[in-house]
Scaffold this active site. Structure first.
Site, PDB file in Angstrom:
ATOM      1  N   ASP A   1      33.720 -66.144  10.775  1.00 44.30           N
ATOM      2  CA  ASP A   1      34.752 -66.035  11.793  1.00 44.30           C
ATOM      3  C   ASP A   1      34.097 -65.467  13.044  1.00 44.30           C
ATOM      4  OD1 ASP A   1      37.517 -65.823  12.791  1.00 44.30           O
ATOM      5  OD2 ASP A   1      38.020 -65.772  10.672  1.00 44.30           O
TER       6      ASP A   1
ATOM      7  N   ASN B   1      32.905 -54.160  -7.163  1.00 46.73           N
ATOM      8  CA  ASN B   1      32.342 -52.824  -7.443  1.00 46.73           C
ATOM      9  C   ASN B   1      33.397 -51.784  -7.802  1.00 46.73           C
ATOM     10  OD1 ASN B   1      33.516 -52.305  -5.019  1.00 46.73           O
ATOM     11  ND2 ASN B   1      31.660 -51.645  -3.952  1.00 46.73           N
TER      12      ASN B   1
ATOM     13  N   GLU C   1      40.440 -71.963  16.475  1.00 46.11           N
ATOM     14  CA  GLU C   1      41.867 -71.724  16.263  1.00 46.11           C
ATOM     15  C   GLU C   1      42.581 -71.981  17.584  1.00 46.11           C
ATOM     16  OE1 GLU C   1      44.978 -68.278  14.802  1.00 46.11           O
ATOM     17  OE2 GLU C   1      43.197 -67.738  15.923  1.00 46.11           O
TER      18      GLU C   1
ATOM     19  N   ASP D   1      36.001 -50.537  -6.293  1.00 45.33           N
ATOM     20  CA  ASP D   1      36.601 -49.568  -5.354  1.00 45.33           C
ATOM     21  C   ASP D   1      37.983 -50.010  -4.870  1.00 45.33           C
ATOM     22  OD1 ASP D   1      36.031 -51.623  -3.627  1.00 45.33           O
ATOM     23  OD2 ASP D   1      34.783 -50.453  -2.256  1.00 45.33           O
TER      24      ASP D   1
ATOM     25  N   ASP E   1      37.210 -57.946  -6.295  1.00 43.04           N
ATOM     26  CA  ASP E   1      36.491 -56.688  -6.126  1.00 43.04           C
ATOM     27  C   ASP E   1      35.376 -56.606  -7.164  1.00 43.04           C
ATOM     28  OD1 ASP E   1      35.652 -54.098  -5.807  1.00 43.04           O
ATOM     29  OD2 ASP E   1      37.431 -53.199  -6.744  1.00 43.04           O
TER      30      ASP E   1
ATOM     31  N   HIS F   1      45.438 -66.803   6.115  1.00 38.49           N
ATOM     32  CA  HIS F   1      45.876 -65.412   6.076  1.00 38.49           C
ATOM     33  C   HIS F   1      46.933 -65.091   7.129  1.00 38.49           C
ATOM     34  CE1 HIS F   1      43.133 -65.909   9.288  1.00 38.49           C
ATOM     35  NE2 HIS F   1      43.394 -64.700   9.752  1.00 38.49           N
ATOM     36  N   ASP F   2      47.293 -66.046   7.965  1.00 42.67           N
ATOM     37  CA  ASP F   2      48.258 -65.794   9.033  1.00 42.67           C
ATOM     38  C   ASP F   2      49.656 -66.315   8.736  1.00 42.67           C
ATOM     39  OD1 ASP F   2      46.547 -64.425  10.689  1.00 42.67           O
ATOM     40  OD2 ASP F   2      45.868 -66.226  11.738  1.00 42.67           O
TER      41      ASP F   2
ATOM     42  N   ASP G   1      35.207 -57.800  -2.129  1.00 45.64           N
ATOM     43  CA  ASP G   1      33.914 -57.636  -1.457  1.00 45.64           C
ATOM     44  C   ASP G   1      32.985 -58.802  -1.789  1.00 45.64           C
ATOM     45  OD1 ASP G   1      32.999 -57.153  -4.072  1.00 45.64           O
ATOM     46  OD2 ASP G   1      33.416 -55.017  -3.872  1.00 45.64           O
TER      47      ASP G   1
ATOM     48  N   ASP H   1      38.101 -67.610  16.449  1.00 48.58           N
ATOM     49  CA  ASP H   1      39.407 -66.972  16.523  1.00 48.58           C
ATOM     50  C   ASP H   1      40.037 -67.126  17.917  1.00 48.58           C
ATOM     51  OD1 ASP H   1      41.223 -65.057  15.073  1.00 48.58           O
ATOM     52  OD2 ASP H   1      40.797 -63.843  16.851  1.00 48.58           O
TER      53      ASP H   1
HETATM   54  C1  NOJ Z   1      44.030 -64.994  14.704  1.00 50.70           C
HETATM   55  C2  NOJ Z   1      43.632 -64.470  13.362  1.00 50.70           C
HETATM   56  O1  NOJ Z   1      43.663 -65.494  12.415  1.00 50.70           O
HETATM   57  C3  NOJ Z   1      44.588 -63.342  13.061  1.00 50.70           C
HETATM   58  O2  NOJ Z   1      44.517 -62.918  11.736  1.00 50.70           O
HETATM   59  C4  NOJ Z   1      44.305 -62.237  14.034  1.00 50.70           C
HETATM   60  O3  NOJ Z   1      45.223 -61.195  13.831  1.00 50.70           O
HETATM   61  C5  NOJ Z   1      44.410 -62.710  15.481  1.00 50.70           C
HETATM   62  N1  NOJ Z   1      43.791 -63.975  15.687  1.00 50.70           N
HETATM   63  C6  NOJ Z   1      43.753 -61.735  16.391  1.00 50.70           C
HETATM   64  O4  NOJ Z   1      42.379 -61.732  16.174  1.00 50.70           O
END
Ligand code: NOJ
Length: 551
Positions: free
Chosen positions: A99, A24, A252, A26, A22, A324-325, A30, A199
């Protein structure tokens, strides 16, 4: 234009913006923060960055619900700050990929709002269906929130959403929608971005007639929209735009095996440059993180081997363990008890394979899973759904919570641990999300000057990979596919060879070098323990790894 395939020399750093840094105050990560940390990313040896979505979004799925494809959310610093980051990255020789989320939009996107009102030309931008007697148009499940259909009172029809209710699926069969996608691609490429991570791109073509699905019990419908009938036509269409800019595309691709991946990544077909496959994250679960199984090194190696061999000379691999998944890999395939050793071993186990590696923020310091005491602390739409519904059958809340600890995406979405300062040095404000309690022990500052840290191991490994052409171009051999504890692979190009030995277990294992490798003559370039040889081999320490180089 003949593609230059520049991505073969890239190592990407994956930024999940709201938890990175972060700038700034908040409380939300960012692009001011990213700007300040570009030197850090460069010092790691990365020459590419993938940004998870930065576009304006209501945030129902943390940005994967886009409400405007041609802008940057003010929350992250807006377009002007994005241009600053892009220029600064390029000045450092770093490429930037965005993305591209076009299977669905947010329901707050202008297109959807007009489509609900049947305002041309948006009327058929989404997948709308009538259905008599209050029945749903078909039996498909969404991935995140129950059935895949939502009634819209304004239009008086159902719309399809394969993810959250607030993520209506676009109708890619409508040529206007495909023109929109091409316009979005051009917009960002003209601005100077170098490519896209696409995605759930294999979901964009749905089977005609949207028939019921009687085969996939948990995610009914999947067989009718994953690799749908016109997917390859659409990707070819998009490629025509991308080729004008020498752009890199990585799609993906859930539930895709290596053989079928060639339909997408075979260079002769030229649709995607690579895919993010999910098999590599299935060594301790069955198809999804929510169906856990014991970790199997053998299963993991089978996946490595299959992708390395099948794509060799035809297509290109993406190498990754984290994003992140998924929960943190160290907590899954490594060991929190042997934190440093297993963090380094995991790095060695994938960074020297053939392909383009991705490193997810925090992976390089061995961040581990976050385990809240209270289920209400979870933010992720998928986790909340699983906690409330999928896992509810007779299971007490404490068991469901433990389950989420192991499977939730939030396990890996906590703020990046920069230092032992309050909030892990992530923000001077109030962090938008919980910080993992272990930040005083696991953080960048503590590892920065420790020559034996995971961070410095990553730096050395990435530098080595980028220095040796054999890592980019050499052949790949798994020397002991049947071992359930050791992963021993080599790369070879001309007279040069690299041998990587990784132990996935705590107990000692006797390792003997494969024939043709005389360890005493090799240069030991990377290791996570001091260790002598015992004949032409050694007995491994917990999660030991060594990288030998021969010429
Ligand atoms: C795959 C993305 O990596 C995930 O984070 C997202 O929730 C789903 N696709 C839907 O966009």
């Amino acid at each position: 234009m003949e593609p230059s395939r520049w991505y073969r020399d890239s190592v990407f750093y994956h930024i999940w913006p709201r938890s990175f840094f972060d700038g700034n105050g908040d409380g939300v990560g960012d692009l001011y923060g990213v700007y300040e940390k570009l030197d850090y990313i460069q010092a790691l040896g990365c020459n590419g960055v993938w940004f998870s979505p930065l576009y304006p979004s209501p945030g129902r799925d943390c940005g994967y619900d886009v409400s405007n494809y041609r802008d940057i959310d003010p929350l992250f610093g807006g377009m002007a700050q994005f241009r600053r980051v892009l220029d600064a990255a390029h000045e450092r020789g770093m490429r930037v990929i965005m993305d591209l989320v076009v299977n669905h939009t947010s329901d707050e996107h202008e297109w959807f709002q007009k489509s609900r009102r049947r305002i041309p030309p948006y009327t058929d931008y989404y997948i709308w269906r009538k259905s008599p007697f209050g029945r749903l148009p078909n039996n498909w499940d969404s991935q995140f929130e129950g059935k895949a259909w939502q009634w819209d009172e304004l239009r008086r029809e159902y719309y399809l959403h394969l993810f959250a209710v607030k993520q209506p699926d676009l109708n890619m069969d409508n040529p206007r929608v495909r023109e929109e996608v091409k316009g979005i691609l051009r917009f960002w490429l003209e601005l100077g971005v170098d490519g896209f991570r696409e995605d759930v791109i294999t979901f964009i073509s749905k089977k005609d007639g949207l028939p019921n699905d009687y085969f996939m019990p948990a995610t009914r419908g999947l067989g009718h929209y994953n690799h749908g009938p016109r997917i390859h036509d659409y990707l070819r269409e998009f490629r025509e735009v991308l080729d004008d800019y020498d752009a890199f595309t990585v799609g993906e691709a859930p539930l895709l095996g290596a053989r079928r991946a060639l339909d997408y990544v075979d260079e002769k077909r030229g649709q995607l440059n690579a895919v993010i496959q999910s098999e590599v994250m299935n060594a301790d679960c069955f198809l999804t993180d929510y169906v856990p199984t014991p970790f199997s090194a053998r299963r993991l190696k089978r996946v490595f081997d299959s992708w390395q061999r099948t794509l060799d000379g035809k297509g290109w691999n993406v190498l990754y363990y984290e994003n992140h998944d998924h929960p943190r890999v160290l907590s899954r395939y490594g060991s929190e008890k042997y934190h440093a050793a297993s963090g380094k071993m995991l790095a060695a186990s994938y960074l020297f394979q053939k392909g383009t590696p991705f490193i997810y923020q925090g992976q390089e310091i061995g961040m581990t899973n976050w385990r809240p005491k209270n289920a209400a602390d979870y933010e992720d739409v998928q986790t909340r759904w699983h906690y409330r519904n999928q896992l509810s059958f007779l299971l007490p809340p404490s068991v469901r919570l433990k389950w989420c600890h192991r499977a939730s995406r939030d396990s890996a979405r906590t703020p990046m641990q920069w230092s032992g300062a309050p909030n892990a040095g992530f923000t001077t404000g109030v962090p938008w999300f919980h910080v993992n309690e272990n930040y005083r022990r696991i953080n960048v500052a503590a590892q920065e000057n420790d020559p034996d840290s995971i961070l410095n191991f990553y730096r050395a490994a990435v530098a080595l990979r980028r220095r040796l052409p054999l890592v980019r171009d050499g052949s790949y051999t798994d020397h002991d596919p049947l071992s359930g504890s050791l992963y021993v692979y080599s790369r070879a190009l001309g007279a040069e060879r690299l041998l990587v030995v990784c132990s996935f277990v705590e107990r000692p294992v006797r390792f003997r070098a494969p024939s043709g490798f005389d360890l005493a003559r090799g240069a030991l370039l990377l290791k996570n323990y001091d260790g002598a040889l015992d004949g032409n081999g050694f007995v491994t320490k917990p999660y030991e790894c060594r990288v030998y180089y021969f010429t």
